[in-house]
Design an enzyme around this catalytic site. Structure first.
Site, short mmCIF file in Angstrom:
data_model
loop_
_atom_site.label_atom_id
_atom_site.label_comp_id
_atom_site.label_asym_id
_atom_site.label_seq_id
_atom_site.Cartn_x
_atom_site.Cartn_y
_atom_site.Cartn_z
N ASP A 39 4.73 -0.13 33.40
CA ASP A 39 5.07 -0.18 31.98
C ASP A 39 5.56 -1.58 31.63
O ASP A 39 6.43 -2.14 32.31
CB ASP A 39 6.16 0.85 31.66
CG ASP A 39 6.38 1.00 30.16
OD1 ASP A 39 5.66 1.79 29.54
OD2 ASP A 39 7.27 0.31 29.63
N ASN B 105 4.69 -6.47 19.64
CA ASN B 105 4.04 -5.85 18.48
C ASN B 105 4.77 -6.20 17.19
O ASN B 105 4.14 -6.51 16.17
CB ASN B 105 3.98 -4.33 18.66
CG ASN B 105 2.80 -3.89 19.49
OD1 ASN B 105 1.79 -4.59 19.60
ND2 ASN B 105 2.90 -2.71 20.09
N HIS C 78 0.02 -5.87 16.02
CA HIS C 78 -0.63 -4.98 16.99
C HIS C 78 -1.93 -5.57 17.56
O HIS C 78 -2.32 -5.21 18.67
CB HIS C 78 -0.91 -3.63 16.34
CG HIS C 78 0.34 -2.82 16.13
ND1 HIS C 78 0.90 -2.03 17.10
CD2 HIS C 78 1.17 -2.73 15.06
CE1 HIS C 78 2.00 -1.46 16.65
NE2 HIS C 78 2.18 -1.85 15.40
N ASP D 257 -2.63 -5.63 21.45
CA ASP D 257 -3.83 -5.11 22.12
C ASP D 257 -4.41 -6.14 23.08
O ASP D 257 -4.88 -5.80 24.18
CB ASP D 257 -4.88 -4.72 21.09
CG ASP D 257 -4.56 -3.40 20.39
OD1 ASP D 257 -3.61 -2.72 20.83
OD2 ASP D 257 -5.27 -3.07 19.42
N GLU E 299 1.56 0.92 26.26
CA GLU E 299 1.60 -0.15 27.26
C GLU E 299 1.85 0.40 28.66
O GLU E 299 2.33 -0.32 29.55
CB GLU E 299 2.69 -1.16 26.90
CG GLU E 299 4.12 -0.66 27.00
CD GLU E 299 4.62 0.10 25.79
OE1 GLU E 299 5.85 0.21 25.65
OE2 GLU E 299 3.79 0.58 25.00
#
Length: 294
Positions: free
Chosen positions: A171, A179, A184, A188, A214
């Site tokens: 993680d 973000n 975003h 990505d 994530e």
């Protein structure tokens, strides 16, 4: 655990600039069943399909015999032969003992269906695109959560028989800040880049999944606990040392990793993932950018 940097979870049909699909080796594609999307090239050596772990293509399901059938080539021709299976081998809906394979033929083995393709074709591309949509995460190319869990269920069945199994959950740390600050779209791009780092460090036997956001998972069939912990540290260090450029500026991104190995107290893949998730939260609580295990 043998390192193979060519490993990939996505098996793509390669197309040229004009959209034409380039030649690919003769292969079998699983189009129905737990192993949906798996491919196996047919080379000079016969291919054994069955429930046994040592089969070239292992389909560990009660409907599949240990050595169910074999596929092989003779020159430019390809053949399939049933090996005395309990539930028979089917070719285009008809049970067969031995038959020649044609391009696009469908093979029935227990509760699995496979397609045989001699090379690239519009039908091969069609099946590949459908499979990619069904089993892969579009951003990373890793297996989606649902299909990863299905594969992990199969790995657990083998672990019950005494085969080692470990799982990592990875993680990204403070990802919400990326973000919130950059948007975003940049987030990505970071997720995609991290998936490439994980893939490049992985072994040929690894199976990768994106659990959501994530968070990633890696299944390590046949890995001992010590091997899994060393691999987890390689993943952690590889991400921390990777150069991430965001709008022309370098950024350090780190990840926390939880490691769990199959044990006698576990009953299902959910237990294994829960244990890895607990270790992940311990890594977060202990300062992040670290590996925690049993």
């Amino acid at each position: 655990m043998n390192k193979d940097h060519s490993n990939t979870d996505r098996a793509t049909v390669i197309a040229g600039p004009d959209g034409e699909v380039r030649d690919r080796p003769p292969r079998l594609i699983v189009v129905s069943g737990v192993f949906l999307g798996h491919q196996l090239e047919i080379g000079d050596e016969p291919v054994i399909i069955g429930r046994a772990v040592e089969a070239t293509l292992s389909l560990p399901h009660p409907s599949v015999s240990r050595s169910h059938c074999r596929v092989w080539r003779e020159g430019e021709r390809f053949y399939i032969e049933d090996l005395g299976s309990t539930n028979k081998t089917y070719l285009n809906g008809q049970s067969v003992l031995r038959a020649e394979l044609g391009d696009g033929d469908q093979i029935g083995i227990g509760n699995h269906a496979l397609k045989f393709f001699r090379g690239a074709s519009p039908e091969a591309r069609y099946h590949q695109e459908l499979i990619d949509l069904a089993v892969h995460d579009g951003l990373t190319g890793f297996f989606n959560r649902r299909h990863f869990r299905m594969l992990l269920d199969d790995h657990v069945e083998r672990a019950r028989g005494g085969v080692n199994l470990a799982v990592l959950i990875v993680d990204l740390d403070h990802f919400k800040q990326i973000n919130d600050h950059f948007g975003h779209l940049v987030g990505d791009q970071v997720i995609s880049s991290v998936s490439q780092v994980i893939r490049e460090l992985s072994y040929s036997s690894c199976q990768h999944g994106r659990l959501g956001g994530e968070e990633f998972a890696v299944s390590l069939p046949e890995a001992t606990h010590d091997e899994a912990c060393r691999f987890a540290e390689q993943i952690r260090a590889g991400i921390a040392q990777h150069r991430f450029e965001i709008r022309g500026e370098p950024h350090v991104i780190t990840a926390s990793v939880g490691v769990a190995s199959w044990g006698e107290s576990m009953h299902s893949s959910a237990d294994l993932l829960r244990r890895a998730d607990e270790r992940l939260y311990k890594a977060k609580a202990n300062g992040r950018n670290r590996v925690e295990s049993d």
